[in-house]
Enzyme design. Structure first.
Site, PDB file in Angstrom:
ATOM      1  N   GLN A  38      54.638  19.207  31.460  1.00 28.13           N
ATOM      2  CA  GLN A  38      55.860  19.838  31.978  1.00 28.13           C
ATOM      3  C   GLN A  38      57.099  19.486  31.162  1.00 28.13           C
ATOM      4  OE1 GLN A  38      57.896  18.991  35.853  1.00 28.13           O
ATOM      5  NE2 GLN A  38      57.084  20.996  36.421  1.00 28.13           N
TER       6      GLN A  38
ATOM      7  N   CYS B  22      63.787  21.381  39.710  1.00 28.94           N
ATOM      8  CA  CYS B  22      64.329  20.042  39.954  1.00 28.94           C
ATOM      9  C   CYS B  22      65.713  20.149  40.618  1.00 28.94           C
ATOM     10  CB  CYS B  22      64.420  19.254  38.645  1.00 28.94           C
ATOM     11  SG  CYS B  22      65.037  17.592  38.934  1.00 28.94           S
TER      12      CYS B  22
ATOM     13  N   PRO C 108      53.304  17.562  39.766  1.00 35.46           N
ATOM     14  CA  PRO C 108      54.081  16.619  38.950  1.00 35.46           C
ATOM     15  C   PRO C 108      55.032  15.845  39.846  1.00 35.46           C
ATOM     16  CG  PRO C 108      54.926  18.862  38.672  1.00 35.46           C
ATOM     17  CD  PRO C 108      53.700  18.954  39.530  1.00 35.46           C
TER      18      PRO C 108
HETATM   19  C1  LIG Z   1      58.953  11.568  43.854  1.00 37.13           C
HETATM   20  C2  LIG Z   1      58.900  13.031  43.465  1.00 37.13           C
HETATM   21  C3  LIG Z   1      59.037  13.383  42.136  1.00 37.13           C
HETATM   22  C4  LIG Z   1      58.955  14.737  41.745  1.00 37.13           C
HETATM   23  N1  LIG Z   1      59.021  15.061  40.407  1.00 37.13           N
HETATM   24  C5  LIG Z   1      58.809  16.346  40.037  1.00 37.13           C
HETATM   25  C6  LIG Z   1      58.692  16.704  38.650  1.00 37.13           C
HETATM   26  O1  LIG Z   1      58.792  15.866  37.740  1.00 37.13           O
HETATM   27  N2  LIG Z   1      58.484  18.005  38.346  1.00 37.13           N
HETATM   28  C7  LIG Z   1      58.378  18.970  39.327  1.00 37.13           C
HETATM   29  O2  LIG Z   1      58.164  20.137  39.008  1.00 37.13           O
HETATM   30  N3  LIG Z   1      58.459  18.662  40.626  1.00 37.13           N
HETATM   31  C8  LIG Z   1      58.650  17.389  40.997  1.00 37.13           C
HETATM   32  N4  LIG Z   1      58.681  17.068  42.329  1.00 37.13           N
HETATM   33  C9  LIG Z   1      58.476  18.130  43.331  1.00 37.13           C
HETATM   34  C10 LIG Z   1      57.018  18.251  43.739  1.00 37.13           C
HETATM   35  O3  LIG Z   1      56.178  18.563  42.638  1.00 37.13           O
HETATM   36  C11 LIG Z   1      56.833  19.329  44.830  1.00 37.13           C
HETATM   37  O4  LIG Z   1      57.253  20.565  44.320  1.00 37.13           O
HETATM   38  C12 LIG Z   1      57.634  19.030  46.103  1.00 37.13           C
HETATM   39  O5  LIG Z   1      57.559  17.662  46.457  1.00 37.13           O
HETATM   40  C13 LIG Z   1      57.134  19.877  47.272  1.00 37.13           C
HETATM   41  O6  LIG Z   1      55.791  19.621  47.573  1.00 37.13           O
HETATM   42  P1  LIG Z   1      55.361  18.707  48.830  1.00 37.13           P
HETATM   43  O7  LIG Z   1      56.018  19.291  50.051  1.00 37.13           O
HETATM   44  O8  LIG Z   1      53.842  18.809  48.810  1.00 37.13           O
HETATM   45  O9  LIG Z   1      55.852  17.319  48.580  1.00 37.13           O
HETATM   46  C14 LIG Z   1      58.780  15.746  42.735  1.00 37.13           C
HETATM   47  C15 LIG Z   1      58.656  15.370  44.081  1.00 37.13           C
HETATM   48  C16 LIG Z   1      58.702  14.037  44.455  1.00 37.13           C
HETATM   49  C17 LIG Z   1      58.552  13.677  45.923  1.00 37.13           C
END
Ligand SMILES: Cc1cc2nc3c(=O)[nH]c(=O)nc-3n(C[C@H](O)[C@H](O)[C@H](O)COP(=O)(O)O)c2cc1C
Length: 326
Positions: A80, A110, A18
């Site tokens: 979610q 978050c 997400p």
């Molecule tokens: C722009 C952005 C928006 C995000 N929005 C959400 C969200 O709505 N819900 C959530 O559980 N995590 C959200 N996250 C976190 C990501 O789902 C993920 O847990 C986090 O970026 C770590 O993974 P990565 O290292 O692959 O980026 C967001 C991350 C980014 C970069």
């Protein structure tokens, strides 16, 4: 709508994470059409209201109407929500239950100041005594699949194992572990050893998340941590075809192939947004959000990125996409 019964999440499943402001219906539609190799996707979170309730129309619009009408899409998507003990959680959960939502995911990660100020998201990891009844109240009022997405702590990781046990005890059916604390925000490196710890002690499947940027990282995370599946966020934003490449072993695309894929992606994305009646301003804004990491690996990546981000119109943005160097 009658509730779908979901098949179990297979070992090795790949989740498109997400991402608020990115993973709306138009984006997910584009991903599903071009890269059906993703096993699961997730919606942006719906914030549980602190007073009153949302009309059904608002809930359906937020998650996307196809999610309520196309079972194939519904069965691949986590819906979610984000809440705190101050919100009307039970009311919203009952509403989602009545709408036939098959899979509810609770955001316990978050890090934003606004969300933490209202004691939601990762803030809940500071006080497990508040978290427990909140999780319980969702479980008790929702008969579909209920899962949670957490970080490894707020300031520190001292409560990490307790948080996993709590989620097991309160009936979460799957736990995604984003291997950073709230204070880490999105900084590298994600601490995968915590995913391994969770996988060891949890009685339900653990999905690993954090710093998966390439297909080799998917494989390494599965092997090093023993997690059940892998969730990718920024790596998937950068390369939405990552799941496709992962399924074709030993496939390493050239720059020219990447440029072609970026063009293909944006043509489809733009067509989807326009078919939904999104304004030119909206198309430009969304296209910029989505393009954030895509050209980073090109030789003059920072310059290309800057050009895209400074575009003043849809045609200016898309002309640059069409002429990406191959
Ligand atoms: C722009 C952005 C928006 C995000 N929005 C959400 C969200 O709505 N819900 C959530 O559980 N995590 C959200 N996250 C976190 C990501 O789902 C993920 O847990 C986090 O970026 C770590 O993974 P990565 O290292 O692959 O980026 C967001 C991350 C980014 C970069």
């Amino acid at each position: 709508m009658e509730r779908l019964s979901l098949d179990p999440v297979e070992p090795g499943a790949l989740f498109f994470a997400p991402m608020e402001g990115i993973t709306d219906e138009a984006y997910r539609k584009t991903i599903l059409k071009l890269y059906p190799e993703w096993d699961y996707l997730a919606t942006d979170f719906l914030r549980v209201p602190a007073a009153g309730h949302y009309p059904n129309k608002h809930v359906v619009r937020h998650f996307g109407k196809e999610l309520f009408s196309i079972p194939r899409i519904q069965s691949k998507t986590m819906f979610q929500i984000l809440t705190s003990h101050r919100s009307f959680t039970v009311d919203l959960v009952k509403q989602l239950e009545d709408l036939g939502v098959p899979w509810l995911d609770m955001n316990i990660g978050c890090p934003s100041n606004t969300v933490c100020k209202s004691q939601g998201g990762s803030y809940l990891l500071r006080d497990l005594r508040t978290l427990a009844p909140l999780v319980r109240s969702i479980r008790q009022n929702f008969s579909g699949r209920f899962t949670c997405k957490i970080r490894i702590g707020y300031h520190d990781t001292s409560g990490f194992e307790d948080s996993i046990r709590l989620l097991n005890d309160e009936g979460a059916e799957l736990i995604t572990v984003h291997a950073r604390t709230r204070d880490d925000m999105y900084k590298a490196p994600a601490k995968w050893s915590f995913i391994a710890r969770a996988a060891r002690i949890s009685q339900v499947p653990v999905i690993g998340n954090g710093d998966v940027w390439a297909t080799t990282d998917v494989k390494r995370m599965l092997e090093e941590t023993g997690c059940h599946g892998v969730m990718v966020a920024r790596g998937a934003l950068k390369a939405p075809w990552l799941a496709q490449d992962y399924r074709k072993e030993n496939f390493y695309p050239t720059h020219a192939e990447t440029a072609d894929r970026i063009r293909e992606f944006f043509r489809e994305y733009r067509a989807t947004l326009e078919a939904e009646g999104v304004s030119a301003r909206g198309v430009l804004k969304q296209s910029k959000s989505v393009a954030r990491f895509m050209v980073d690996d090109f030789e003059n990546g920072p310059l290309l990125r800057r050009g895209l981000m400074l575009s003043q119109s849809v045609s200016e943005f898309y002309a640059q996409i069409e002429t990406l160097p191959s």
